[in-house]
Design a protein around this motif. Structure first.
Motif, mmCIF file in Angstrom:
data_model
loop_
_atom_site.group_PDB
_atom_site.id
_atom_site.type_symbol
_atom_site.label_atom_id
_atom_site.label_comp_id
_atom_site.label_asym_id
_atom_site.label_seq_id
_atom_site.Cartn_x
_atom_site.Cartn_y
_atom_site.Cartn_z
ATOM 1 N N GLY A 31 0.784 -1.232 0.000
ATOM 2 C CA GLY A 31 0.000 0.000 0.000
ATOM 3 C C GLY A 31 0.814 1.278 0.000
ATOM 4 O O GLY A 31 0.299 2.332 -0.348
ATOM 5 N N ASP A 32 2.083 1.200 0.381
ATOM 6 C CA ASP A 32 2.884 2.425 0.355
ATOM 7 C C ASP A 32 4.056 2.232 -0.599
ATOM 8 O O ASP A 32 4.133 1.230 -1.304
ATOM 9 C CB ASP A 32 3.337 2.798 1.779
ATOM 10 C CG ASP A 32 3.171 4.294 2.027
ATOM 11 O OD1 ASP A 32 3.798 5.069 1.287
ATOM 12 O OD2 ASP A 32 2.414 4.668 2.941
ATOM 13 N N ASP A 33 4.974 3.209 -0.629
ATOM 14 C CA ASP A 33 6.097 3.096 -1.552
ATOM 15 C C ASP A 33 7.039 1.961 -1.170
ATOM 16 O O ASP A 33 7.659 1.354 -2.033
ATOM 17 C CB ASP A 33 6.860 4.425 -1.607
ATOM 18 C CG ASP A 33 5.999 5.511 -2.223
ATOM 19 O OD1 ASP A 33 5.748 5.428 -3.426
ATOM 20 O OD2 ASP A 33 5.538 6.401 -1.491
ATOM 21 N N ASP A 79 11.559 5.156 -4.422
ATOM 22 C CA ASP A 79 10.610 4.683 -3.399
ATOM 23 C C ASP A 79 11.215 4.758 -1.996
ATOM 24 O O ASP A 79 10.512 5.032 -1.022
ATOM 25 C CB ASP A 79 10.161 3.247 -3.705
ATOM 26 C CG ASP A 79 9.102 3.207 -4.798
ATOM 27 O OD1 ASP A 79 8.226 4.095 -4.810
ATOM 28 O OD2 ASP A 79 9.160 2.304 -5.642
ATOM 29 N N ARG A 153 1.683 7.497 2.944
ATOM 30 C CA ARG A 153 0.710 8.129 2.053
ATOM 31 C C ARG A 153 -0.556 8.516 2.814
ATOM 32 O O ARG A 153 -1.335 9.343 2.351
ATOM 33 C CB ARG A 153 0.328 7.154 0.937
ATOM 34 C CG ARG A 153 1.481 6.784 0.033
ATOM 35 C CD ARG A 153 1.057 5.754 -0.997
ATOM 36 N NE ARG A 153 2.148 5.450 -1.924
ATOM 37 C CZ ARG A 153 2.029 4.676 -2.993
ATOM 38 N NH1 ARG A 153 0.854 4.102 -3.274
ATOM 39 N NH2 ARG A 153 3.041 4.454 -3.791
ATOM 40 N N SER A 221 5.522 8.445 -9.798
ATOM 41 C CA SER A 221 5.891 7.455 -10.812
ATOM 42 C C SER A 221 4.802 7.306 -11.863
ATOM 43 O O SER A 221 5.089 7.118 -13.042
ATOM 44 C CB SER A 221 6.205 6.106 -10.167
ATOM 45 O OG SER A 221 5.144 5.678 -9.348
#
Ligand code: ADP
Ligand code: MG
Length: 339
Positions: A31-33, A79, A153, A221
């Motif tokens: 769910g996140d980078d 990331d 995020r 991205s």
């Protein structure tokens, strides 16, 4: 299951739901980078992986092997930057078709090595195989970050200002230059370089994450139209982005005018800029901008404001609302391959 209608992000959501129960306590998964794993009392391990597939992410005739080596690491480092981290190590899995020769592989490694060295990222392993078709490159990068510096995020709050660390649309304009047969001006050449040689904003990410007033952060991205939505979904809020606030480089303006492109659409919906998108407390944003400019000698660009309307992204041009026809990048949507 129809993948085109589910979309790349619908599919990721299904995987996330299926595997959620198994995420160990203290870890953050899909769910996140990056994924986050406890390391010791004060630090966390960051893990991220990104794949580059020939004819989807690059054309072999459009990028040198050396550039590809650096780019394949840079997109992963981006990331790590988005979570405020410092890179530590990398693993490389390579699938190479028969027609790839030793010189190509040497050049690929020289590009990868130069960036690994300058960012102190140690290549600690990987896997190598034949590929029946395209060149396939998968890099996994690990990094570390003090726990309190991680930026998720999900941390955006209504009232926050939305900012970016670089100009937008240059990389996708560079891709258009490539697809149109090559550079016709020095501005075109610089845009092409932005596409082929992206820079991960590692120092910017580490610096921003040391500022408590910086709330949510991710790297650009897919294009901000997609990437702002990722923050809004994770944070259950909305955003209003000012068209005048979209930072356009002089090169993008010049080449867009020459070729008849819409620079605002490229800035909002084009991908691969690999700068950082963040939200910051309303009463801190101006100070942050000034401190950032003093530290990096470049602006931190304000683009808009976080609102309380969950999932609603509005582009405004003064009083008027604006809509873009094109959407941010989704790998399962029907579209042209990237260069
Ligand atoms: P980014 O653009 O930052 O690399 P992505 O949009 O590729 O992020 O992925 C979003 C999230 O989904 C990340 O946390 C990523 O690790 C996860 N993810 C993507 N594809 C898969 C997959 N096939 N299996 C498990 N997790 C995935
Ligand atoms: Mg990312």
């Amino acid at each position: 299951m129809n993948l085109e209608s589910l979309g790349e992000f619908g599919l990721i959501h299904r995987v996330k739901t299926l595997f959620q129960q198994g995420v160990p306590k203290g870890c953050v998964g899909i769910g996140d980078d990056c994924a986050v794993v406890p390391l010791d009392a004060g630090r966390r391990l960051l893990l991220t992986t990104d794949m580059l597939v020939e004819d989807i992410h690059f054309l072999r005739s459009g990028i040198t092997a050396r550039q590809l080596g650096a780019k394949s690491l840079a997109v992963n480092l981006s990331d790590i930057a988005a979570m405020g981290g410092v890179p530590h190590s990398a693993f490389l899995a390579l699938g190479l078709p028969r027609e790839i020769d030793g010189d190509w592989v040497e050049a690929y490694f020289s590009g990868l090595h130069a960036l690994a060295e300058s960012t102190k990222t140690a290549l600690l392993g990987g896997d190598t195989t034949r590929s029946p078709g395209p060149v396939i490159i998968n890099l996994t990068v690990a990094g570390t970050v003090p726990a309190e510096r991680i930026r998720y995020r999900s941390a955006a709050r209504p009232g926050d200002k939305v900012l970016v660390t670089g100009t937008l649309g240059d990389s996708s304009a560079g891709l258009l230059v490539l697809q149109s047969g090559g550079a016709a001006s020095s501005a075109d050449e610089r845009l092409l370089a932005r596409h082929l040689e992206p820079r991960a904003h590692l120092e910017e990410g580490q610096w921003l994450s040391s500022r408590p007033g910086v709330h949510a952060m991710l790297d650009v991205s897919d294009g901000i139209d997609s990437d702002v939505r990722h923050i809004l979904e994770a944070s259950s809020c909305g955003a209003e982005i000012s068209l005048h606030g979209l930072p356009l480089s002089k090169d993008l303006r010049e080449s867009a005018a020459r070729h008849g492109w819409d620079p605002l659409e490229l800035a909002a919906c084009g991908g691969e800029d690999y700068c950082l998108l963040l939200t910051a407390a309303e009463d801190y944003a101006a100070t942050l901008q000034a401190e950032f400019a003093a530290r990096f000698g470049r602006p931190l660009y304000p683009m808009g404001t976080v609102t309380a309307a969950p999932g609603v992204l509005r582009y405004v041009n003064g009083e008027q609302e604006h809509t873009f026809r094109r959407k941010g990048y989704d790998h399962f949507a029907a579209h042209e391959p990237q260069g």
